[in-house]
Design a protein around this motif. Structure first.
Motif, PDB file in Angstrom:
ATOM      1  N   MET A   1     -39.563  -2.305 -17.091  1.00  0.00           N
ATOM      2  CA  MET A   1     -38.282  -2.531 -15.805  1.00  0.00           C
ATOM      3  C   MET A   1     -37.466  -3.635 -16.198  1.00  0.00           C
ATOM      4  N   LYS A   2     -35.981  -3.445 -15.825  1.00  0.00           N
ATOM      5  CA  LYS A   2     -34.980  -4.476 -15.827  1.00  0.00           C
ATOM      6  C   LYS A   2     -34.701  -4.965 -14.379  1.00  0.00           C
ATOM      7  N   ILE A   3     -34.595  -6.575 -14.568  1.00  0.00           N
ATOM      8  CA  ILE A   3     -34.107  -7.365 -13.375  1.00  0.00           C
ATOM      9  C   ILE A   3     -32.752  -8.168 -13.763  1.00  0.00           C
ATOM     10  N   THR A   4     -31.898  -7.861 -12.855  1.00  0.00           N
ATOM     11  CA  THR A   4     -30.650  -8.397 -12.879  1.00  0.00           C
ATOM     12  C   THR A   4     -30.367  -9.406 -11.709  1.00  0.00           C
ATOM     13  N   LEU A   5     -29.978 -10.518 -12.280  1.00  0.00           N
ATOM     14  CA  LEU A   5     -29.520 -11.530 -11.185  1.00  0.00           C
ATOM     15  C   LEU A   5     -27.983 -11.543 -11.334  1.00  0.00           C
ATOM     16  N   LEU A   6     -27.333 -11.238 -10.043  1.00  0.00           N
ATOM     17  CA  LEU A   6     -25.913 -11.192 -10.067  1.00  0.00           C
ATOM     18  C   LEU A   6     -25.511 -12.506  -9.132  1.00  0.00           C
ATOM     19  N   CYS A   7     -24.833 -13.569  -9.593  1.00  0.00           N
ATOM     20  CA  CYS A   7     -24.507 -14.620  -8.868  1.00  0.00           C
ATOM     21  C   CYS A   7     -23.246 -14.982  -9.016  1.00  0.00           C
ATOM     22  N   VAL A   8     -22.836 -15.814  -7.632  1.00  0.00           N
ATOM     23  CA  VAL A   8     -21.410 -16.022  -7.880  1.00  0.00           C
ATOM     24  C   VAL A   8     -21.495 -17.587  -8.304  1.00  0.00           C
ATOM     25  N   GLY A   9     -20.664 -17.898  -9.291  1.00  0.00           N
ATOM     26  CA  GLY A   9     -20.437 -19.479  -9.647  1.00  0.00           C
ATOM     27  C   GLY A   9     -21.125 -19.649 -10.972  1.00  0.00           C
ATOM     28  N   LYS A  10     -20.746 -20.521 -11.693  1.00  0.00           N
ATOM     29  CA  LYS A  10     -21.335 -21.076 -12.929  1.00  0.00           C
ATOM     30  C   LYS A  10     -22.323 -21.954 -12.566  1.00  0.00           C
ATOM     31  N   LEU A  11     -23.633 -22.202 -13.323  1.00  0.00           N
ATOM     32  CA  LEU A  11     -24.490 -23.233 -13.274  1.00  0.00           C
ATOM     33  C   LEU A  11     -23.882 -24.236 -13.933  1.00  0.00           C
ATOM     34  N   LYS A  12     -24.054 -25.528 -13.291  1.00  0.00           N
ATOM     35  CA  LYS A  12     -23.719 -26.717 -13.927  1.00  0.00           C
ATOM     36  C   LYS A  12     -24.734 -27.706 -14.431  1.00  0.00           C
ATOM     37  N   GLU A  13     -25.671 -27.824 -13.410  1.00  0.00           N
ATOM     38  CA  GLU A  13     -26.800 -28.988 -13.695  1.00  0.00           C
ATOM     39  C   GLU A  13     -27.552 -28.507 -14.985  1.00  0.00           C
ATOM     40  N   LYS A  14     -28.002 -29.488 -15.633  1.00  0.00           N
ATOM     41  CA  LYS A  14     -28.621 -29.194 -16.747  1.00  0.00           C
ATOM     42  C   LYS A  14     -30.098 -29.004 -16.597  1.00  0.00           C
ATOM     43  N   LYS A  56     -15.137 -14.734   0.614  1.00  0.00           N
ATOM     44  CA  LYS A  56     -16.407 -13.859   0.609  1.00  0.00           C
ATOM     45  C   LYS A  56     -16.031 -12.518   0.215  1.00  0.00           C
ATOM     46  N   GLY A  57     -15.018 -12.087   0.635  1.00  0.00           N
ATOM     47  CA  GLY A  57     -14.553 -10.506   0.257  1.00  0.00           C
ATOM     48  C   GLY A  57     -14.004 -10.595  -1.163  1.00  0.00           C
ATOM     49  N   LYS A  58     -13.375 -11.499  -1.556  1.00  0.00           N
ATOM     50  CA  LYS A  58     -12.862 -11.756  -3.190  1.00  0.00           C
ATOM     51  C   LYS A  58     -14.138 -11.782  -4.063  1.00  0.00           C
ATOM     52  N   GLU A  59     -14.959 -12.452  -3.617  1.00  0.00           N
ATOM     53  CA  GLU A  59     -16.380 -12.665  -4.493  1.00  0.00           C
ATOM     54  C   GLU A  59     -17.106 -11.372  -4.392  1.00  0.00           C
ATOM     55  N   GLY A  60     -17.039 -10.636  -3.247  1.00  0.00           N
ATOM     56  CA  GLY A  60     -17.931  -9.512  -3.348  1.00  0.00           C
ATOM     57  C   GLY A  60     -17.341  -8.443  -4.046  1.00  0.00           C
ATOM     58  N   GLU A  61     -16.080  -8.289  -4.158  1.00  0.00           N
ATOM     59  CA  GLU A  61     -15.031  -7.337  -5.065  1.00  0.00           C
ATOM     60  C   GLU A  61     -15.720  -7.620  -6.339  1.00  0.00           C
ATOM     61  N   LYS A  62     -15.932  -8.831  -7.030  1.00  0.00           N
ATOM     62  CA  LYS A  62     -16.074  -9.310  -8.451  1.00  0.00           C
ATOM     63  C   LYS A  62     -17.726  -8.776  -8.467  1.00  0.00           C
ATOM     64  N   LEU A  63     -18.565  -9.093  -7.539  1.00  0.00           N
ATOM     65  CA  LEU A  63     -19.745  -8.466  -7.717  1.00  0.00           C
ATOM     66  C   LEU A  63     -20.175  -7.321  -7.883  1.00  0.00           C
ATOM     67  N   SER A  64     -19.306  -6.413  -6.857  1.00  0.00           N
ATOM     68  CA  SER A  64     -19.305  -4.967  -6.848  1.00  0.00           C
ATOM     69  C   SER A  64     -19.273  -4.223  -8.323  1.00  0.00           C
TER      70      SER A  64
END
Length: 159
Positions: A1-14, A56-64
């Motif tokens: 099985m393959k699991i993908t996490l599709l996320c908005v934004g970069k992870l910053k905290e160590k 949200k629309g612009k982020e949604g386009e990137k996610l799509s």
């Protein structure tokens, strides 16, 4: 099985990176894990509702762009269905049995997900009525997916 996490934004905290790395390593026994980050849009304070929808629309386009046809899409949304750990495990197992071997979990940015992403998701999932930082949700989600695979395989897990 393959699991993908599709996320908005970069992870910053160590500390979050370390936790996500740990759960990614643990999950490698059970599935192929992929984490995709798309850039978040600038969201100044005191935006109007229409400006928020535009962001949200612009982020949604990137996610799509990363949502493939043969995937089962689960969008994290505060108004989604809440599941127990056992119910999430059952869902993952059921999807695998039905031939859905690729599950995509989508985590929006600080404003949430676009209506288009939510409308096209197969399922909306909520972890609580409370609001969590979207970066922290990555680690919480990975922990629950890991717990789900432990449950599916009849392995001990902390109750």
């Amino acid at each position: 099985m393959k699991i993908t996490l599709l996320c908005v934004g970069k992870l910053k905290e160590k500390y979050l990176k370390q936790g996500i790395d740990e759960y990614s390593k643990r999950l490698s026994r059970y599935c192929k894990l992929e984490i995709i980050e798309v850039a978040d849009e600038k969201a100044p304070e005191n935006m109007s509702a229409s400006e928020e929808e535009q962001v949200k629309g612009k982020e949604g386009e990137k996610l799509s762009k990363y949502i493939k046809e043969n995937t089962y899409v689960i969008a994290l949304a505060i108004d989604g269905k809440q599941l127990s750990s056992e119910e999430l495990a059952d869902k993952i197992s059921e999807l695998g049995v039905r031939g859905n071997s690729h599950i995509v979990f989508i985590i929006g940015g600080s404003l949430g997900l676009s209506d288009e992403i939510l409308k096209n998701a197969h399922q909306k999932l909520s972890f609580s009525k409370m609001t969590f930082p979207h970066q922290l949700m990555r680690m919480i989600l990975l922990e629950q997916v890991y717990r789900g695979f432990r449950i599916i395989n009849g392995e001990p897990y902390h109750k």
